[in-house]
Design a protein around this motif. Structure first.
Motif, PDB file in Angstrom:
ATOM      1  N   MET A   1       3.184  13.049   2.953  1.00 26.13           N
ATOM      2  CA  MET A   1       3.436  11.925   3.546  1.00 26.13           C
ATOM      3  C   MET A   1       2.115  12.088   4.847  1.00 26.13           C
ATOM      4  SD  MET A   1       5.966   9.319   3.970  1.00 26.13           S
ATOM      5  CE  MET A   1       5.817   7.915   4.915  1.00 26.13           C
ATOM      6  N   ALA A   2       1.260  10.728   4.567  1.00 28.48           N
ATOM      7  CA  ALA A   2       0.121  10.755   5.644  1.00 28.48           C
ATOM      8  C   ALA A   2       0.631  10.158   6.920  1.00 28.48           C
ATOM      9  CB  ALA A   2      -0.908  10.001   5.057  1.00 28.48           C
ATOM     10  N   THR A   3       0.010  10.439   7.884  1.00 31.85           N
ATOM     11  CA  THR A   3       0.229   9.878   9.335  1.00 31.85           C
ATOM     12  C   THR A   3      -0.129   8.337   9.461  1.00 31.85           C
ATOM     13  OG1 THR A   3      -1.940  10.563  10.384  1.00 31.85           O
ATOM     14  CG2 THR A   3       0.110  12.015  10.473  1.00 31.85           C
ATOM     15  N   GLU A   4       0.343   7.561  10.157  1.00 26.03           N
ATOM     16  CA  GLU A   4      -0.255   6.300  10.386  1.00 26.03           C
ATOM     17  C   GLU A   4      -1.636   6.377  10.509  1.00 26.03           C
ATOM     18  OE1 GLU A   4      -0.062   2.249  10.309  1.00 26.03           O
ATOM     19  OE2 GLU A   4       1.516   3.653   9.927  1.00 26.03           O
ATOM     20  N   GLU A   5      -2.279   7.195  11.240  1.00 23.91           N
ATOM     21  CA  GLU A   5      -3.854   7.068  11.652  1.00 23.91           C
ATOM     22  C   GLU A   5      -4.459   7.483  10.379  1.00 23.91           C
ATOM     23  OE1 GLU A   5      -7.157   6.790  13.646  1.00 23.91           O
ATOM     24  OE2 GLU A   5      -4.981   6.209  14.492  1.00 23.91           O
ATOM     25  N   GLU A   6      -4.016   8.398   9.547  1.00 27.64           N
ATOM     26  CA  GLU A   6      -4.653   8.587   8.138  1.00 27.64           C
ATOM     27  C   GLU A   6      -4.505   7.352   7.542  1.00 27.64           C
ATOM     28  OE1 GLU A   6      -4.021  13.340   7.613  1.00 27.64           O
ATOM     29  OE2 GLU A   6      -2.136  11.942   7.435  1.00 27.64           O
ATOM     30  N   ARG A   7      -3.595   6.646   7.291  1.00 33.24           N
ATOM     31  CA  ARG A   7      -3.493   5.482   6.446  1.00 33.24           C
ATOM     32  C   ARG A   7      -4.640   4.554   6.828  1.00 33.24           C
ATOM     33  NH1 ARG A   7       1.876   6.861   6.563  1.00 33.24           N
ATOM     34  NH2 ARG A   7       2.677   5.214   7.949  1.00 33.24           N
ATOM     35  N   LYS A   8      -4.386   4.118   8.426  1.00 36.91           N
ATOM     36  CA  LYS A   8      -5.441   3.396   8.850  1.00 36.91           C
ATOM     37  C   LYS A   8      -6.996   3.608   8.482  1.00 36.91           C
ATOM     38  CE  LYS A   8      -2.766   1.625  12.859  1.00 36.91           C
ATOM     39  NZ  LYS A   8      -2.885   1.688  14.254  1.00 36.91           N
ATOM     40  N   ARG A   9      -7.407   4.845   8.605  1.00 37.22           N
ATOM     41  CA  ARG A   9      -8.659   5.424   8.324  1.00 37.22           C
ATOM     42  C   ARG A   9      -9.024   5.340   6.833  1.00 37.22           C
ATOM     43  NH1 ARG A   9      -8.968  10.916   9.597  1.00 37.22           N
ATOM     44  NH2 ARG A   9      -6.973  10.728  10.948  1.00 37.22           N
ATOM     45  N   ALA A  10      -7.747   5.475   5.893  1.00 41.88           N
ATOM     46  CA  ALA A  10      -8.125   5.249   4.518  1.00 41.88           C
ATOM     47  C   ALA A  10      -8.259   3.935   4.184  1.00 41.88           C
ATOM     48  CB  ALA A  10      -6.915   6.131   3.880  1.00 41.88           C
ATOM     49  N   TYR A  11      -7.563   2.914   4.749  1.00 40.01           N
ATOM     50  CA  TYR A  11      -7.546   1.629   4.350  1.00 40.01           C
ATOM     51  C   TYR A  11      -8.638   0.944   4.934  1.00 40.01           C
ATOM     52  CZ  TYR A  11      -5.910  -3.324   4.313  1.00 40.01           C
ATOM     53  OH  TYR A  11      -5.847  -4.770   3.871  1.00 40.01           O
ATOM     54  N   LYS A  12      -9.360   1.336   6.215  1.00 44.86           N
ATOM     55  CA  LYS A  12     -10.520   0.828   6.450  1.00 44.86           C
ATOM     56  C   LYS A  12     -11.526   1.142   5.716  1.00 44.86           C
ATOM     57  CE  LYS A  12     -13.269   0.714  10.941  1.00 44.86           C
ATOM     58  NZ  LYS A  12     -13.101   1.142  12.154  1.00 44.86           N
ATOM     59  N   ALA A  13     -11.700   2.333   5.319  1.00 48.78           N
ATOM     60  CA  ALA A  13     -12.696   3.128   4.324  1.00 48.78           C
ATOM     61  C   ALA A  13     -12.721   2.495   3.147  1.00 48.78           C
ATOM     62  CB  ALA A  13     -12.581   4.667   4.048  1.00 48.78           C
ATOM     63  N   PHE A  14     -11.488   2.038   2.437  1.00 48.24           N
ATOM     64  CA  PHE A  14     -11.208   1.313   1.276  1.00 48.24           C
ATOM     65  C   PHE A  14     -11.998  -0.157   1.632  1.00 48.24           C
ATOM     66  CE2 PHE A  14      -9.242  -1.633  -1.700  1.00 48.24           C
ATOM     67  CZ  PHE A  14      -9.319  -0.877  -2.757  1.00 48.24           C
ATOM     68  N   LYS A  15     -11.680  -0.816   2.451  1.00 47.31           N
ATOM     69  CA  LYS A  15     -12.151  -2.228   2.646  1.00 47.31           C
ATOM     70  C   LYS A  15     -13.872  -2.205   2.860  1.00 47.31           C
ATOM     71  CE  LYS A  15      -9.794  -3.622   6.106  1.00 47.31           C
ATOM     72  NZ  LYS A  15      -9.168  -4.499   7.137  1.00 47.31           N
ATOM     73  N   LYS A  16     -14.218  -1.227   3.562  1.00 52.92           N
ATOM     74  CA  LYS A  16     -15.487  -0.952   3.749  1.00 52.92           C
ATOM     75  C   LYS A  16     -16.248  -0.749   2.492  1.00 52.92           C
ATOM     76  CE  LYS A  16     -19.132   1.273   6.384  1.00 52.92           C
ATOM     77  NZ  LYS A  16     -19.429   2.400   7.562  1.00 52.92           N
ATOM     78  N   GLU A  53      -1.074   5.579  -2.950  1.00 54.43           N
ATOM     79  CA  GLU A  53       0.118   5.115  -3.127  1.00 54.43           C
ATOM     80  C   GLU A  53       1.017   4.689  -2.156  1.00 54.43           C
ATOM     81  OE1 GLU A  53       1.072   4.341  -6.501  1.00 54.43           O
ATOM     82  OE2 GLU A  53      -0.897   5.158  -6.961  1.00 54.43           O
ATOM     83  N   GLU A  54       0.690   5.551  -0.931  1.00 53.01           N
ATOM     84  CA  GLU A  54       1.517   5.056   0.151  1.00 53.01           C
ATOM     85  C   GLU A  54       1.023   3.492   0.702  1.00 53.01           C
ATOM     86  OE1 GLU A  54       1.447   7.995   3.251  1.00 53.01           O
ATOM     87  OE2 GLU A  54       1.536   9.471   1.887  1.00 53.01           O
ATOM     88  N   LEU A  55      -0.235   3.223   0.461  1.00 53.79           N
ATOM     89  CA  LEU A  55      -0.846   2.109   0.929  1.00 53.79           C
ATOM     90  C   LEU A  55      -0.286   0.995   0.023  1.00 53.79           C
ATOM     91  CD1 LEU A  55      -4.415   3.011   2.120  1.00 53.79           C
ATOM     92  CD2 LEU A  55      -2.573   2.181   3.545  1.00 53.79           C
ATOM     93  N   VAL A  56      -0.098   1.124  -1.247  1.00 56.22           N
ATOM     94  CA  VAL A  56       0.596   0.540  -2.222  1.00 56.22           C
ATOM     95  C   VAL A  56       2.048   0.105  -1.769  1.00 56.22           C
ATOM     96  CG1 VAL A  56       1.280   0.246  -4.581  1.00 56.22           C
ATOM     97  CG2 VAL A  56      -1.002   0.977  -4.191  1.00 56.22           C
ATOM     98  N   ASP A  58       3.042   0.268   1.153  1.00 51.79           N
ATOM     99  CA  ASP A  58       3.253  -0.529   2.354  1.00 51.79           C
ATOM    100  C   ASP A  58       2.632  -1.827   2.065  1.00 51.79           C
ATOM    101  OD1 ASP A  58       3.794   1.849   3.628  1.00 51.79           O
ATOM    102  OD2 ASP A  58       1.602   2.002   4.631  1.00 51.79           O
ATOM    103  N   GLY A  59       2.480  -2.465   0.876  1.00 46.13           N
ATOM    104  CA  GLY A  59       2.096  -3.523   0.671  1.00 46.13           C
ATOM    105  C   GLY A  59       0.349  -3.945   1.141  1.00 46.13           C
ATOM    106  N   LYS A  60      -0.292  -3.037   1.314  1.00 49.38           N
ATOM    107  CA  LYS A  60      -1.770  -3.403   1.613  1.00 49.38           C
ATOM    108  C   LYS A  60      -2.557  -3.055   0.303  1.00 49.38           C
ATOM    109  CE  LYS A  60      -1.306  -1.923   6.257  1.00 49.38           C
ATOM    110  NZ  LYS A  60      -1.550  -0.994   7.514  1.00 49.38           N
ATOM    111  N   LEU A  61      -2.286  -2.384  -0.504  1.00 52.40           N
ATOM    112  CA  LEU A  61      -3.147  -2.292  -1.537  1.00 52.40           C
ATOM    113  C   LEU A  61      -2.276  -2.495  -2.730  1.00 52.40           C
ATOM    114  CD1 LEU A  61      -5.088   0.703  -1.212  1.00 52.40           C
ATOM    115  CD2 LEU A  61      -5.891  -1.404  -0.854  1.00 52.40           C
ATOM    116  N   ARG A  62      -3.004  -2.944  -3.975  1.00 51.53           N
ATOM    117  CA  ARG A  62      -2.440  -3.202  -5.474  1.00 51.53           C
ATOM    118  C   ARG A  62      -2.954  -2.249  -6.552  1.00 51.53           C
ATOM    119  NH1 ARG A  62      -2.968  -8.952  -5.723  1.00 51.53           N
ATOM    120  NH2 ARG A  62      -5.076  -8.476  -6.654  1.00 51.53           N
TER     121      ARG A  62
END
Length: 75
Positions: A1-16, A53-56, A58-62
């Motif tokens: 399980m990733a921390t909230e900060e790790e998920r935020k960084r991964a999501y930002k990197a994905f969007k970039k 998969e955690e971001l999926v 969370d409903g942020k990625l598909r």
């Protein structure tokens, strides 16, 4: 399980990375039309595989299949 900060960084990197892929597609350097048809990408390296998969969940990625993900809020 990733921390909230790790998920935020991964999501930002994905969007970039998705934005860069779309800009490259729009640039005219690639053959075809000037509109991007890129809907999903493979996630950027440097983050644990399970974080996507955690971001999926969370409903942020598909999940699109074949290791490709897209933004959940885009149709």
């Amino acid at each position: 399980m990733a921390t909230e900060e790790e998920r935020k960084r991964a999501y930002k990197a994905f969007k970039k990375r998705l934005k860069i892929a779309r800009l490259d597609d729009h640039s005219g350097l690639s053959p075809g039309s000037k509109t991007s048809h890129i809907g999903g990408i493979t996630p950027p390296a440097g983050h644990p595989a399970g974080i996507w998969e955690e971001l999926v969940a969370d409903g942020k990625l598909r999940r699109e299949g074949g290791g490709v993900y897209s933004l959940a809020n885009e149709i």
